[in-house]
Design a protein around this motif. Structure first.
Motif, PDB file in Angstrom:
ATOM      1  N   VAL A  92     -38.794 -21.537 -55.444  1.00 19.02           N
ATOM      2  CA  VAL A  92     -39.814 -22.449 -55.955  1.00 19.02           C
ATOM      3  C   VAL A  92     -39.339 -23.073 -57.261  1.00 19.02           C
ATOM      4  CG1 VAL A  92     -42.171 -22.669 -56.792  1.00 19.02           C
ATOM      5  CG2 VAL A  92     -41.665 -21.121 -54.891  1.00 19.02           C
ATOM      6  N   ARG A  93     -39.265 -24.396 -57.276  1.00 20.14           N
ATOM      7  CA  ARG A  93     -39.046 -25.154 -58.509  1.00 20.14           C
ATOM      8  C   ARG A  93     -40.285 -25.991 -58.751  1.00 20.14           C
ATOM      9  NH1 ARG A  93     -35.153 -29.058 -58.537  1.00 20.14           N
ATOM     10  NH2 ARG A  93     -35.739 -29.477 -56.379  1.00 20.14           N
ATOM     11  N   ARG A 104     -44.186 -11.975 -65.556  1.00 17.59           N
ATOM     12  CA  ARG A 104     -44.621 -12.455 -64.248  1.00 17.59           C
ATOM     13  C   ARG A 104     -46.074 -12.906 -64.282  1.00 17.59           C
ATOM     14  NH1 ARG A 104     -47.615 -10.129 -60.700  1.00 17.59           N
ATOM     15  NH2 ARG A 104     -47.445  -8.106 -61.758  1.00 17.59           N
ATOM     16  N   VAL A 105     -46.933 -12.161 -64.974  1.00 13.49           N
ATOM     17  CA  VAL A 105     -48.348 -12.516 -65.063  1.00 13.49           C
ATOM     18  C   VAL A 105     -48.522 -13.812 -65.838  1.00 13.49           C
ATOM     19  CG1 VAL A 105     -50.586 -11.794 -65.983  1.00 13.49           C
ATOM     20  CG2 VAL A 105     -49.107 -10.131 -64.846  1.00 13.49           C
ATOM     21  N   LEU A 106     -47.809 -13.942 -66.950  1.00 12.45           N
ATOM     22  CA  LEU A 106     -47.897 -15.172 -67.738  1.00 12.45           C
ATOM     23  C   LEU A 106     -47.404 -16.364 -66.917  1.00 12.45           C
ATOM     24  CD1 LEU A 106     -48.668 -16.206 -70.558  1.00 12.45           C
ATOM     25  CD2 LEU A 106     -46.277 -15.884 -71.230  1.00 12.45           C
ATOM     26  N   GLY A 107     -46.355 -16.164 -66.142  1.00 16.13           N
ATOM     27  CA  GLY A 107     -45.845 -17.248 -65.305  1.00 16.13           C
ATOM     28  C   GLY A 107     -46.830 -17.652 -64.231  1.00 16.13           C
ATOM     29  N   GLU A 108     -47.449 -16.677 -63.584  1.00 16.74           N
ATOM     30  CA  GLU A 108     -48.427 -16.997 -62.550  1.00 16.74           C
ATOM     31  C   GLU A 108     -49.624 -17.728 -63.143  1.00 16.74           C
ATOM     32  OE1 GLU A 108     -50.987 -14.792 -59.024  1.00 16.74           O
ATOM     33  OE2 GLU A 108     -49.191 -13.832 -59.846  1.00 16.74           O
ATOM     34  N   LEU A 109     -50.048 -17.304 -64.329  1.00 12.10           N
ATOM     35  CA  LEU A 109     -51.147 -18.001 -64.997  1.00 12.10           C
ATOM     36  C   LEU A 109     -50.804 -19.467 -65.209  1.00 12.10           C
ATOM     37  CD1 LEU A 109     -53.857 -17.930 -66.603  1.00 12.10           C
ATOM     38  CD2 LEU A 109     -52.493 -17.326 -68.616  1.00 12.10           C
ATOM     39  N   LEU A 110     -49.575 -19.738 -65.631  1.00 16.94           N
ATOM     40  CA  LEU A 110     -49.178 -21.109 -65.915  1.00 16.94           C
ATOM     41  C   LEU A 110     -49.085 -21.960 -64.653  1.00 16.94           C
ATOM     42  CD1 LEU A 110     -46.522 -20.374 -68.657  1.00 16.94           C
ATOM     43  CD2 LEU A 110     -48.416 -21.990 -68.918  1.00 16.94           C
ATOM     44  N   VAL A 111     -48.353 -21.479 -63.640  1.00 16.48           N
ATOM     45  CA  VAL A 111     -48.065 -22.344 -62.493  1.00 16.48           C
ATOM     46  C   VAL A 111     -49.184 -22.355 -61.466  1.00 16.48           C
ATOM     47  CG1 VAL A 111     -45.591 -22.002 -62.804  1.00 16.48           C
ATOM     48  CG2 VAL A 111     -46.825 -20.594 -61.158  1.00 16.48           C
ATOM     49  N   PRO A 162     -51.232 -27.941 -63.588  1.00 17.10           N
ATOM     50  CA  PRO A 162     -51.158 -28.347 -62.176  1.00 17.10           C
ATOM     51  C   PRO A 162     -49.721 -28.695 -61.784  1.00 17.10           C
ATOM     52  CG  PRO A 162     -52.985 -29.432 -63.286  1.00 17.10           C
ATOM     53  CD  PRO A 162     -52.170 -28.772 -64.357  1.00 17.10           C
ATOM     54  N   MET A 163     -49.186 -27.918 -60.854  1.00 21.33           N
ATOM     55  CA  MET A 163     -47.778 -28.044 -60.489  1.00 21.33           C
ATOM     56  C   MET A 163     -47.603 -28.428 -59.032  1.00 21.33           C
ATOM     57  SD  MET A 163     -45.737 -27.188 -63.098  1.00 21.33           S
ATOM     58  CE  MET A 163     -45.582 -26.095 -64.533  1.00 21.33           C
ATOM     59  N   ALA A 164     -46.513 -29.126 -58.766  1.00 14.11           N
ATOM     60  CA  ALA A 164     -46.022 -29.346 -57.407  1.00 14.11           C
ATOM     61  C   ALA A 164     -44.810 -28.466 -57.199  1.00 14.11           C
ATOM     62  CB  ALA A 164     -45.638 -30.803 -57.204  1.00 14.11           C
ATOM     63  N   GLN A 165     -44.712 -27.846 -56.008  1.00 10.38           N
ATOM     64  CA  GLN A 165     -43.505 -27.124 -55.619  1.00 10.38           C
ATOM     65  C   GLN A 165     -42.578 -28.119 -54.921  1.00 10.38           C
ATOM     66  OE1 GLN A 165     -44.406 -23.633 -53.306  1.00 10.38           O
ATOM     67  NE2 GLN A 165     -45.464 -22.602 -54.994  1.00 10.38           N
ATOM     68  N   LEU A 166     -41.420 -28.322 -55.488  1.00 11.78           N
ATOM     69  CA  LEU A 166     -40.572 -29.422 -55.051  1.00 11.78           C
ATOM     70  C   LEU A 166     -39.713 -29.057 -53.846  1.00 11.78           C
ATOM     71  CD1 LEU A 166     -39.248 -30.883 -58.424  1.00 11.78           C
ATOM     72  CD2 LEU A 166     -41.477 -31.158 -57.324  1.00 11.78           C
ATOM     73  N   PRO A 167     -39.409 -30.064 -53.000  1.00  7.89           N
ATOM     74  CA  PRO A 167     -38.395 -29.859 -51.972  1.00  7.89           C
ATOM     75  C   PRO A 167     -37.067 -29.492 -52.653  1.00  7.89           C
ATOM     76  CG  PRO A 167     -39.578 -31.925 -51.652  1.00  7.89           C
ATOM     77  CD  PRO A 167     -39.968 -31.421 -53.005  1.00  7.89           C
ATOM     78  N   PRO A 168     -36.203 -28.707 -51.982  1.00 11.29           N
ATOM     79  CA  PRO A 168     -36.221 -28.387 -50.549  1.00 11.29           C
ATOM     80  C   PRO A 168     -37.179 -27.275 -50.133  1.00 11.29           C
ATOM     81  CG  PRO A 168     -34.281 -27.431 -51.545  1.00 11.29           C
ATOM     82  CD  PRO A 168     -34.933 -28.266 -52.618  1.00 11.29           C
ATOM     83  N   THR A 211     -38.136 -23.062 -62.448  1.00 12.64           N
ATOM     84  CA  THR A 211     -38.750 -21.926 -61.774  1.00 12.64           C
ATOM     85  C   THR A 211     -39.791 -21.328 -62.705  1.00 12.64           C
ATOM     86  OG1 THR A 211     -37.192 -20.306 -62.666  1.00 12.64           O
ATOM     87  CG2 THR A 211     -36.550 -21.450 -60.627  1.00 12.64           C
ATOM     88  N   MET A 212     -40.616 -20.454 -62.154  1.00 13.58           N
ATOM     89  CA  MET A 212     -41.621 -19.795 -62.982  1.00 13.58           C
ATOM     90  C   MET A 212     -40.949 -19.003 -64.093  1.00 13.58           C
ATOM     91  SD  MET A 212     -44.784 -17.412 -61.685  1.00 13.58           S
ATOM     92  CE  MET A 212     -43.816 -15.943 -61.328  1.00 13.58           C
ATOM     93  N   ALA A 213     -39.867 -18.307 -63.769  1.00  8.37           N
ATOM     94  CA  ALA A 213     -39.171 -17.515 -64.775  1.00  8.37           C
ATOM     95  C   ALA A 213     -38.594 -18.394 -65.878  1.00  8.37           C
ATOM     96  CB  ALA A 213     -38.060 -16.701 -64.118  1.00  8.37           C
ATOM     97  N   GLU A 214     -38.057 -19.553 -65.516  1.00  9.09           N
ATOM     98  CA  GLU A 214     -37.491 -20.467 -66.518  1.00  9.09           C
ATOM     99  C   GLU A 214     -38.577 -21.019 -67.423  1.00  9.09           C
ATOM    100  OE1 GLU A 214     -33.652 -22.168 -63.973  1.00  9.09           O
ATOM    101  OE2 GLU A 214     -35.602 -23.186 -63.867  1.00  9.09           O
TER     102      GLU A 214
END
Length: 364
Positions: free
Chosen positions: A180-181, A152-159, A164-170, A134-137
């Protein structure tokens, strides 16, 4: 020069968005044709595809997501989009600068003095173990190396920008609620992101322009910019001009298009269509007057689901408890009410979530 009025532009948009007639194409082919679908609300693309594809079944999109043929990722306008794997890998590098700039524009004060490349390298190093986070992890794994910005801002900057990230199923599967993982796109898809070619003519931008006009044209350069968030692609447009045809709209704006693209007669009948929140047919343009009237423009960015009647946004719709409620934006004729109700009944069957009543509020 030929002038295309609003109704002509409307019918062109409907035809290219598969909203004039449902298509028999596959889900990955449809997502590719549409240049992706805005998907920050995970369930909305299902309705968007149902309104566009003959016999669409939710498991078709589920299979495309779990089979890694389509992927959820931040791309156009720094918004989560559902795009094909090929497009995600081909387009991502061209969007990198825009994604960074948009995050910085939102959090300029919080990120002042931060070395973006250093943060990106640290994020990639954390994700190198190929474990979804997750973004927090992800931020937690960085420790206290950047104590200044809110986590939260640092996480949003990263993801959303740097890695470049994919949001995984499910996440994004039918009737599934999941957080979101994230996993790097190249890890999830098993292929590297395409590097930007060293070509002043912007070949990736030219392909973007061609694909955009296929699904949205005729359109102005401002429409293209509003759709993708990139800075107008002037080199791409200049390089492609000889391949394009040019029209004007009723206000004199220059509209670009592909020579053989469909431009149906303005009097072509348009069926009722129920659109999800943030649908392509509305958000794909700077000038949205071809689909939605000026008094209702706020609906397009506020997450309202809309109903097209004769090709234009004429109502909104919601599902609450066991009721599908339709609120008209203008009085509907008896014939229009009948058509809206018939499509609503088909929609309730598709949604399959216990809707027992359809209510049409026709007072406006």
């Amino acid at each position: 020069m030929t002038v295309l009025d609003t109704r002509a532009l409307n019918r062109a948009t409907l035809a290219r968005q598969h909203l004039l007639k449902r298509s028999d194409t596959s889900v990955p082919e449809a997502v590719a044709h549409l240049c992706g679908m805005q998907a920050q609300e995970p369930q909305e693309p299902f309705t968007g595809l149902w309104s566009r594809l003959s016999g669409f079944r939710p498991e078709q999109l589920d299979d495309a997501l779990t089979g890694r043929l389509v992927v959820r990722t931040h791309l156009m306008r720094r918004t989560v989009h559902l795009v094909t794997a090929d497009d995600a890998l081909t387009w991502r590098a061209r969007h990198d600068a825009m994604l960074r700039q948009r995050v910085l524009g939102t959090y300029r004060r919080e990120l002042a003095g931060i070395d973006m490349d250093e943060v990106a390298a640290a994020g990639r190093a954390v994700m190198a173990d190929q474990r979804p986070r997750t973004m927090a992890e992800l931020v937690e794994a960085l420790g206290d190396r950047w104590p200044g910005p809110p986590r939260r801002v640092l996480g949003e900057l990263l993801v959303a920008a740097l890695v470049p990230m994919a949001q995984l199923p499910p996440r994004g599967l039918w009737h599934r609620t999941a957080g979101v993982r994230n996993l790097p796109l190249s890890t999830w898809l098993g292929r590297d992101i395409d590097p930007l070619p060293a070509d002043d003519g912007d070949p990736v931008g030219r392909r973007l322009l061609h694909r955009y006009l296929t699904a949205y044209g005729p359109a102005a350069s401002a429409d293209l910019r509003a759709w993708c968030g990139l800075a107008g692609l002037p080199a791409a447009i200049k390089a492609a001009r000889e391949e394009l045809v040019v029209f004007r709209d009723e206000r004199g704006r220059e509209l670009l298009d592909l020579p053989d693209a469909p431009r149906p007669h303005p009097d072509t009948p348009a069926p009722v269509r129920f659109l999800p929140a943030f649908d392509n047919a509305i958000l794909g343009y700077h000038d949205r007057s071809r689909v939605i009237d000026a008094p209702h423009l706020g609906l397009s960015v506020a997450g309202h689901r809309t109903v097209l009647v004769d090709g234009r946004v004429t109502a909104t719709w919601t599902v609450r408890d066991d009721q599908l409620r339709i609120s008209a934006l203008r009085p509907l004729t008896a014939q229009e009410q009948e058509a809206v109700h018939a499509e609503a009944q088909a929609l309730t069957t598709f949604l399959d979530n216990g809707i027992a009543h359809i209510r049409l509020d026709n007072e406006n």
